[in-house]
Design a protein around this motif. Structure first.
Motif, PDB file in Angstrom:
ATOM      1  N   UNK A  54       0.936  -1.258  -0.130  1.00  0.00           N
ATOM      2  CA  UNK A  54       0.148  -0.190   0.025  1.00  0.00           C
ATOM      3  C   UNK A  54       0.868   1.189   0.130  1.00  0.00           C
ATOM      4  N   UNK A  55       1.849   1.236   0.818  1.00  0.00           N
ATOM      5  CA  UNK A  55       2.751   2.544   0.859  1.00  0.00           C
ATOM      6  C   UNK A  55       3.234   2.746  -0.622  1.00  0.00           C
ATOM      7  N   UNK A  56       3.766   1.758  -1.455  1.00  0.00           N
ATOM      8  CA  UNK A  56       4.210   1.841  -2.849  1.00  0.00           C
ATOM      9  C   UNK A  56       3.328   2.286  -3.654  1.00  0.00           C
ATOM     10  N   UNK A  57       1.846   1.821  -3.508  1.00  0.00           N
ATOM     11  CA  UNK A  57       0.877   2.103  -4.218  1.00  0.00           C
ATOM     12  C   UNK A  57       0.489   3.671  -4.118  1.00  0.00           C
ATOM     13  N   UNK A  58       0.757   4.200  -2.974  1.00  0.00           N
ATOM     14  CA  UNK A  58       0.369   5.654  -2.652  1.00  0.00           C
ATOM     15  C   UNK A  58       1.577   6.533  -3.155  1.00  0.00           C
ATOM     16  N   UNK A  79      -2.515   4.558  -5.806  1.00  0.00           N
ATOM     17  CA  UNK A  79      -3.817   4.799  -4.929  1.00  0.00           C
ATOM     18  C   UNK A  79      -3.492   6.135  -4.182  1.00  0.00           C
ATOM     19  N   UNK A  80      -4.662   7.096  -4.276  1.00  0.00           N
ATOM     20  CA  UNK A  80      -4.409   8.280  -3.588  1.00  0.00           C
ATOM     21  C   UNK A  80      -4.857   8.151  -2.074  1.00  0.00           C
ATOM     22  N   UNK A 112     -10.588   3.093   2.205  1.00  0.00           N
ATOM     23  CA  UNK A 112     -10.488   1.661   2.403  1.00  0.00           C
ATOM     24  C   UNK A 112     -10.507   1.361   3.906  1.00  0.00           C
ATOM     25  N   UNK A 113      -9.866   2.293   4.553  1.00  0.00           N
ATOM     26  CA  UNK A 113     -10.001   2.238   6.148  1.00  0.00           C
ATOM     27  C   UNK A 113     -11.080   2.380   6.604  1.00  0.00           C
ATOM     28  N   UNK A 114     -11.946   3.269   6.379  1.00  0.00           N
ATOM     29  CA  UNK A 114     -13.493   3.639   6.940  1.00  0.00           C
ATOM     30  C   UNK A 114     -14.203   2.633   6.193  1.00  0.00           C
TER      31      UNK A 114
END
Length: 91
Positions: free
Chosen positions: A32-36, A41-42, A49-51
């Motif tokens: 996920x860090x790399x995707x951001x 992923x913004x 996703x977290x919510x």
């Protein structure tokens, strides 16, 4: 006026759900860090996703699914509210 603190508590512990989300990401082979960092992923979508994880009510099923995994091919549980996003990000 809405009580945002009460609403946040009803969603579930943010840190537990963040951990669950990141564990499912790992099972899917998604960083996920790399995707951001790469723009796949913004930040707003990550927060959504977290919510959605916090509001889904499947944290026990998710934790059991994670604990039952023993490697193998990348996978995402179908009940995961972020499954579609994970599938888009999977290598």
């Amino acid at each position: 006026m809405r009580d945002m603190a009460a609403e946040a508590q009803s969603l579930g512990n943010i840190f537990r759900h963040l951990w669950l989300l990141r564990a499912v990401a790992g099972a899917a082979g998604v960083d996920l860090d790399h995707a951001v960092k790469t723009g796949q992923l913004n930040g707003l979508d990550y927060a959504r996703m977290v919510t959605s994880c916090r509001g889904a009510g499947c944290s026990k099923s998710c934790a059991l699914w994670i604990s039952a995994r023993r490697g193998g091919t990348p996978a995402v549980p179908e009940f995961c509210p972020a499954a579609a996003v994970f599938k888009q990000l999977m290598p």
